[in-house]
Scaffold this active site. Structure first.
Site, PDB file in Angstrom:
ATOM      1  CG  ASN A   7      -1.767   1.186   1.369  1.00  0.00           C
ATOM      2  OD1 ASN A   7      -1.329   2.301   1.109  1.00  0.00           O
ATOM      3  ND2 ASN A   7      -3.004   0.991   1.790  1.00  0.00           N
ATOM      4  CG  ASP A   9      -2.877   4.760   0.891  1.00  0.00           C
ATOM      5  OD1 ASP A   9      -3.034   4.565  -0.330  1.00  0.00           O
ATOM      6  OD2 ASP A   9      -3.654   4.322   1.763  1.00  0.00           O
ATOM      7  CG  HIS A  10       1.328   6.393   4.603  1.00  0.00           C
ATOM      8  ND1 HIS A  10       0.484   7.423   4.952  1.00  0.00           N
ATOM      9  CD2 HIS A  10       0.770   5.260   5.105  1.00  0.00           C
ATOM     10  CE1 HIS A  10      -0.531   6.943   5.659  1.00  0.00           C
ATOM     11  NE2 HIS A  10      -0.374   5.631   5.762  1.00  0.00           N
ATOM     12  NE  ARG A  18       8.227  21.652   2.265  1.00  0.00           N
ATOM     13  CZ  ARG A  18       9.548  21.694   2.325  1.00  0.00           C
ATOM     14  NH1 ARG A  18      10.205  20.811   3.054  1.00  0.00           N
ATOM     15  NH2 ARG A  18      10.227  22.609   1.687  1.00  0.00           N
ATOM     16  CG  HIS A  44      -7.909   4.160   1.604  1.00  0.00           C
ATOM     17  ND1 HIS A  44      -7.977   4.102   2.971  1.00  0.00           N
ATOM     18  CD2 HIS A  44      -9.148   4.532   1.207  1.00  0.00           C
ATOM     19  CE1 HIS A  44      -9.202   4.417   3.380  1.00  0.00           C
ATOM     20  NE2 HIS A  44      -9.933   4.691   2.317  1.00  0.00           N
ATOM     21  NE  ARG A  46      -8.759   8.686   4.920  1.00  0.00           N
ATOM     22  CZ  ARG A  46      -9.081   7.884   5.937  1.00  0.00           C
ATOM     23  NH1 ARG A  46      -8.459   6.739   6.093  1.00  0.00           N
ATOM     24  NH2 ARG A  46     -10.005   8.235   6.792  1.00  0.00           N
ATOM     25  NE  ARG A  50      -6.979  11.639   5.823  1.00  0.00           N
ATOM     26  CZ  ARG A  50      -7.420  11.108   6.969  1.00  0.00           C
ATOM     27  NH1 ARG A  50      -6.638  10.305   7.668  1.00  0.00           N
ATOM     28  NH2 ARG A  50      -8.617  11.378   7.419  1.00  0.00           N
ATOM     29  CG  HIS A  51      -3.187   9.189   1.589  1.00  0.00           C
ATOM     30  ND1 HIS A  51      -4.076   8.498   0.803  1.00  0.00           N
ATOM     31  CD2 HIS A  51      -3.357   8.719   2.858  1.00  0.00           C
ATOM     32  CE1 HIS A  51      -4.745   7.651   1.553  1.00  0.00           C
ATOM     33  NE2 HIS A  51      -4.355   7.764   2.818  1.00  0.00           N
ATOM     34  CD  GLU A  71      -7.504   0.353   2.020  1.00  0.00           C
ATOM     35  OE1 GLU A  71      -7.749   1.078   2.985  1.00  0.00           O
ATOM     36  OE2 GLU A  71      -6.410  -0.200   1.825  1.00  0.00           O
ATOM     37  CB  THR A 101      -4.948   4.718   9.731  1.00  0.00           C
ATOM     38  OG1 THR A 101      -4.943   3.642   8.797  1.00  0.00           O
ATOM     39  CG2 THR A 101      -4.881   4.149  11.135  1.00  0.00           C
ATOM     40  CB  THR A 102      -9.074   1.959   7.881  1.00  0.00           C
ATOM     41  OG1 THR A 102      -8.602   2.555   6.676  1.00  0.00           O
ATOM     42  CG2 THR A 102     -10.489   1.467   7.705  1.00  0.00           C
ATOM     43  CD  GLU A 152      -7.238  -5.769   3.900  1.00  0.00           C
ATOM     44  OE1 GLU A 152      -7.548  -5.427   2.731  1.00  0.00           O
ATOM     45  OE2 GLU A 152      -6.433  -5.134   4.613  1.00  0.00           O
ATOM     46  CG  HIS A 192      -4.900  -1.423   9.820  1.00  0.00           C
ATOM     47  ND1 HIS A 192      -4.300  -0.780  10.861  1.00  0.00           N
ATOM     48  CD2 HIS A 192      -5.545  -0.466   9.116  1.00  0.00           C
ATOM     49  CE1 HIS A 192      -4.593   0.510  10.804  1.00  0.00           C
ATOM     50  NE2 HIS A 192      -5.339   0.724   9.747  1.00  0.00           N
ATOM     51  N   GLY A 193      -1.402  -2.420  10.177  1.00  0.00           N
ATOM     52  CA  GLY A 193      -0.442  -2.385  11.283  1.00  0.00           C
ATOM     53  C   GLY A 193       0.637  -3.450  11.213  1.00  0.00           C
ATOM     54  CG  HIS A 215       2.707   3.765   8.590  1.00  0.00           C
ATOM     55  ND1 HIS A 215       3.529   3.536   9.672  1.00  0.00           N
ATOM     56  CD2 HIS A 215       2.644   5.122   8.454  1.00  0.00           C
ATOM     57  CE1 HIS A 215       3.927   4.691  10.176  1.00  0.00           C
ATOM     58  NE2 HIS A 215       3.411   5.664   9.459  1.00  0.00           N
TER      59      HIS A 215
HETATM   60  N1  PXP Z   1      -5.773  -2.719   4.761  1.00  0.00           N
HETATM   61  C1  PXP Z   1      -6.680  -1.732   4.880  1.00  0.00           C
HETATM   62  C2  PXP Z   1      -8.101  -2.058   4.567  1.00  0.00           C
HETATM   63  C3  PXP Z   1      -6.308  -0.428   5.250  1.00  0.00           C
HETATM   64  O1  PXP Z   1      -7.245   0.537   5.384  1.00  0.00           O
HETATM   65  C4  PXP Z   1      -4.954  -0.160   5.463  1.00  0.00           C
HETATM   66  C5  PXP Z   1      -4.529   1.242   5.797  1.00  0.00           C
HETATM   67  O2  PXP Z   1      -4.758   2.071   4.695  1.00  0.00           O
HETATM   68  C6  PXP Z   1      -4.036  -1.205   5.310  1.00  0.00           C
HETATM   69  C7  PXP Z   1      -4.476  -2.484   4.982  1.00  0.00           C
HETATM   70  C8  PXP Z   1      -2.579  -0.993   5.482  1.00  0.00           C
HETATM   71  O3  PXP Z   1      -2.307  -0.680   6.811  1.00  0.00           O
HETATM   72  P1  PXP Z   1      -0.846  -0.216   7.220  1.00  0.00           P
HETATM   73  O4  PXP Z   1      -0.590   1.064   6.496  1.00  0.00           O
HETATM   74  O5  PXP Z   1      -0.933  -0.074   8.691  1.00  0.00           O
HETATM   75  O6  PXP Z   1       0.085  -1.306   6.776  1.00  0.00           O
END
Ligand code: PXP
Length: 248
Positions: A7, A9-10, A18, A44, A46, A50-51, A71, A101-102, A152, A192-193, A215
């Protein structure tokens, strides 16, 4: 062997911090693909953008050959962009403006009708639909009843556990939910995480297909480069999968 979806996003979070045009999310997606360490790309979109933005979604889909997991919430304007982009898979998630975050899985009781409609609409376009849910037994049956082919499982509580006992209990809940999901003919993703340090036990849950990880990989890439961070994560997954395989 479970598949790694990165993922990104970040990467866009860094750009937005910036208001620059770099780092480019599409370049990160192409680099991830050429690294050979990932099976797919997740972004994702959103509601507050935001990203990543709509253009990132279009460009990434155009430039990569590997599967794209879009996502998204079930908001009408997001569904419209998803249908235009036509990813391989859409993962439906709940979304609150104020969250970092979600924060939890979809509410498949109160939100059922809209989730069912969006699932049908996207499946009609040939998009596989996965529902991001907490690892609760009852939710698996509901996900199947709403027409999803994938869930998921939210690994946030496992990732946030502060002691071994709590972590083991959360892992057990994920294992149980994965079994129940498969009993309902659902394919199982997780995310997630997750980090290279905690991914191992989750990666070896029987039947887990895709690991969505963002992340921690983007954070590690500050030190290791994106390819290095992807390799580190892939190796952490493989190491555990190898260790769990019964000897022949
Ligand atoms: N899965 C879903 C559904 C999420 O919303 C996210 C965060 O955007 C992730 C996975 C990835 O989570 P992380 O960025 O903590 O790895």
């Amino acid at each position: 062997m479970p598949q790694l979806y990165v993922n990104l996003d970040h990467v866009a979070t860094l750009r937005q911090a910036r208001g620059t045009t770099y780092p480019d999310v599409t370049e990160a997606a192409v680099l991830s693909e050429t690294s050979g360490h990932v099976h797919g790309i997740t972004l994702h979109l959103r509601e507050d953008r935001r990203h990543v933005n709509d253009d990132d979604m279009r460009r990434v889909k155009e430039r990569i050959q590997i599967p794209f997991n879009f996502e998204m919430s079930v908001a009408p304007d997001i569904v419209r962009v998803c249908r235009e982009v036509a990813p391989a898979q859409a993962t439906l998630v709940p979304e609150k403006r104020e969250e970092l975050t979600t924060e939890g899985g979809l509410d498949l009781l109160r939100g059922a009708e809209r989730v069912r409609d969006v699932t049908r609409e996207l499946q009609g376009d040939g998009v596989a639909v996965s529902l991001f849910v907490d690892p609760d037994e009852d939710t698996m049956k509901r996900a199947r009843d709403l027409g999803a082919t994938h869930v998921e499982l939210h690994t946030g509580r496992y990732a946030d556990a502060t002691d071994d006992g709590q972590r083991a209990a959360e892992l057990e809940q994920l294992q149980h939910a994965a079994r129940v999901a498969q009993d309902h003919d659902l394919l199982v993703n997780v995310g997630h995480g997750l980090t290279h340090l905690n991914v191992g036990p989750v990666a070896v849950i029987p039947g887990v297909l895709d690991l969505n990880i963002g992340h921690a990989i983007v954070a590690r890439s500050v030190f290791l480069g994106l390819s290095g961070a992807l390799r580190e994560m892939r190796e952490a997954i493989d190491r555990n999968a190898d260790a769990a395989r019964p000897e022949s």
